[in-house]
Design a protein around this motif. Structure first.
Motif, short mmCIF file in Angstrom:
data_model
loop_
_atom_site.label_atom_id
_atom_site.label_comp_id
_atom_site.label_asym_id
_atom_site.label_seq_id
_atom_site.Cartn_x
_atom_site.Cartn_y
_atom_site.Cartn_z
N TYR A 45 0.86 -1.18 0.00
CA TYR A 45 0.00 0.00 0.00
C TYR A 45 0.89 1.23 0.00
N GLY A 46 0.63 2.17 -0.87
CA GLY A 46 1.45 3.37 -0.88
C GLY A 46 1.51 4.00 -2.25
N ASN A 47 2.72 4.41 -2.62
CA ASN A 47 2.97 5.06 -3.91
C ASN A 47 2.05 6.28 -4.08
N GLU A 48 2.01 7.09 -3.04
CA GLU A 48 1.14 8.26 -3.03
C GLU A 48 1.52 9.26 -4.11
N MET A 49 0.51 9.80 -4.79
CA MET A 49 0.72 10.79 -5.84
C MET A 49 -0.32 11.90 -5.67
N VAL A 50 0.10 13.12 -5.87
CA VAL A 50 -0.86 14.22 -5.90
C VAL A 50 -0.97 14.64 -7.36
N LYS A 51 -2.17 14.57 -7.88
CA LYS A 51 -2.40 14.90 -9.29
C LYS A 51 -2.89 16.33 -9.40
N GLU A 52 -3.30 16.72 -10.56
CA GLU A 52 -3.73 18.10 -10.84
C GLU A 52 -5.08 18.41 -10.20
N GLU A 53 -5.18 18.15 -8.93
CA GLU A 53 -6.39 18.47 -8.17
C GLU A 53 -5.94 19.00 -6.82
N PRO A 54 -6.76 19.78 -6.17
CA PRO A 54 -6.35 20.32 -4.87
C PRO A 54 -6.16 19.21 -3.83
N THR A 56 -5.91 16.38 -2.72
CA THR A 56 -6.31 14.99 -2.59
C THR A 56 -5.29 14.03 -3.19
N PRO A 57 -4.69 13.17 -2.35
CA PRO A 57 -3.72 12.19 -2.86
C PRO A 57 -4.40 10.96 -3.44
N PHE A 58 -3.73 10.36 -4.39
CA PHE A 58 -4.12 9.08 -4.95
C PHE A 58 -3.16 8.03 -4.37
N LEU A 59 -3.67 6.89 -3.97
CA LEU A 59 -2.87 5.81 -3.42
C LEU A 59 -3.10 4.54 -4.22
N GLN A 60 -2.07 3.72 -4.31
CA GLN A 60 -2.17 2.45 -5.00
C GLN A 60 -2.00 1.32 -4.00
N SER A 61 -2.68 0.21 -4.26
CA SER A 61 -2.51 -0.96 -3.42
C SER A 61 -2.60 -2.22 -4.27
N VAL A 62 -1.95 -3.26 -3.80
CA VAL A 62 -1.97 -4.56 -4.46
C VAL A 62 -2.11 -5.62 -3.37
N VAL A 63 -2.95 -6.61 -3.62
CA VAL A 63 -3.08 -7.76 -2.74
C VAL A 63 -2.77 -9.00 -3.58
N VAL A 64 -1.85 -9.81 -3.08
CA VAL A 64 -1.40 -11.02 -3.79
C VAL A 64 -1.70 -12.23 -2.92
N PHE A 65 -2.22 -13.28 -3.53
CA PHE A 65 -2.35 -14.57 -2.87
C PHE A 65 -1.43 -15.53 -3.61
N GLY A 66 -0.70 -16.34 -2.87
CA GLY A 66 0.21 -17.26 -3.52
C GLY A 66 0.80 -18.26 -2.56
N ARG A 67 1.89 -18.86 -3.00
CA ARG A 67 2.62 -19.87 -2.23
C ARG A 67 4.04 -19.37 -1.99
N CYS A 68 4.57 -19.65 -0.81
CA CYS A 68 5.89 -19.14 -0.43
C CYS A 68 6.81 -20.29 -0.05
N ARG A 69 8.07 -20.14 -0.47
CA ARG A 69 9.07 -21.16 -0.11
C ARG A 69 10.41 -20.47 0.14
N ILE A 70 11.27 -21.15 0.90
CA ILE A 70 12.64 -20.68 1.12
C ILE A 70 13.50 -21.15 -0.04
N GLU A 120 -6.18 1.84 -7.63
CA GLU A 120 -5.75 3.19 -7.27
C GLU A 120 -6.98 3.91 -6.74
N ILE A 121 -6.86 4.46 -5.56
CA ILE A 121 -7.99 5.17 -4.96
C ILE A 121 -7.61 6.60 -4.66
N GLN A 122 -8.59 7.44 -4.61
CA GLN A 122 -8.39 8.84 -4.26
C GLN A 122 -8.91 9.04 -2.84
N GLU A 123 -8.00 9.40 -1.93
CA GLU A 123 -8.37 9.65 -0.54
C GLU A 123 -9.05 10.99 -0.44
#
Length: 124
Positions: A45-54, A56-70, A120-123
């Motif tokens: 969650y993060g990668n905050e950006m302020v676009k051409e608007e007063p 209000t920041p835009f934030l990006q998020s990703v959710v991954v499901f998977g398998r993990c190994r060493i 990407e959501i606008q807070e």
């Protein structure tokens, strides 16, 4: 039986391989949990950006499901530690110093992605 467990990690995403890598100890609660069940949920969650608007920041998020190994290959482990460190360390000399000091003990975990979603959501 293990309960769901979340821990923040420094990570590297390999676009070429489509996999996520992070480092950590080979012992402890995280390692024990993964030995019992290799299914994981990885969230960024993060990668905050302020676009051409007063204000209000835009934030990006990703959710991954998977398998993990060493990873077992030590050469590959050290190479991936370098890739992870390049995101967080200011220069190669510091990276090599850390690897020389603790490279033998580090483990790298590999997440194979089974499903992901992002937005990407606008807070306001």
């Amino acid at each position: 039986m293990f309960c769901p467990y979340a821990v923040p990690v420094n990570f590297y995403y390999s676009e070429e391989e489509g996999k996520i890598y992070f480092h950590g100890a080979a012992v402890g609660h995280k390692a024990d949990a993964l030995k019992k069940d290799d299914r994981v949920c990885f969230t960024v969650y993060g990668n905050e950006m302020v676009k051409e608007e007063p204000w209000t920041p835009f934030l990006q998020s990703v959710v991954v499901f998977g398998r993990c190994r060493i990873l077992e290959d030590r050469n590959r482990t050290i190479d991936l530690v370098r890739q992870i460190a390049k995101k967080y360390y200011p220069d190669d000399a510091l990276i090599e110093g850390e690897i020389a000091q603790s490279g033998r003990a580090v483990q790298v975990y590999e997440i194979t992605i089974e499903h992901l979603s992002g937005k990407e959501i606008q807070e306001r």
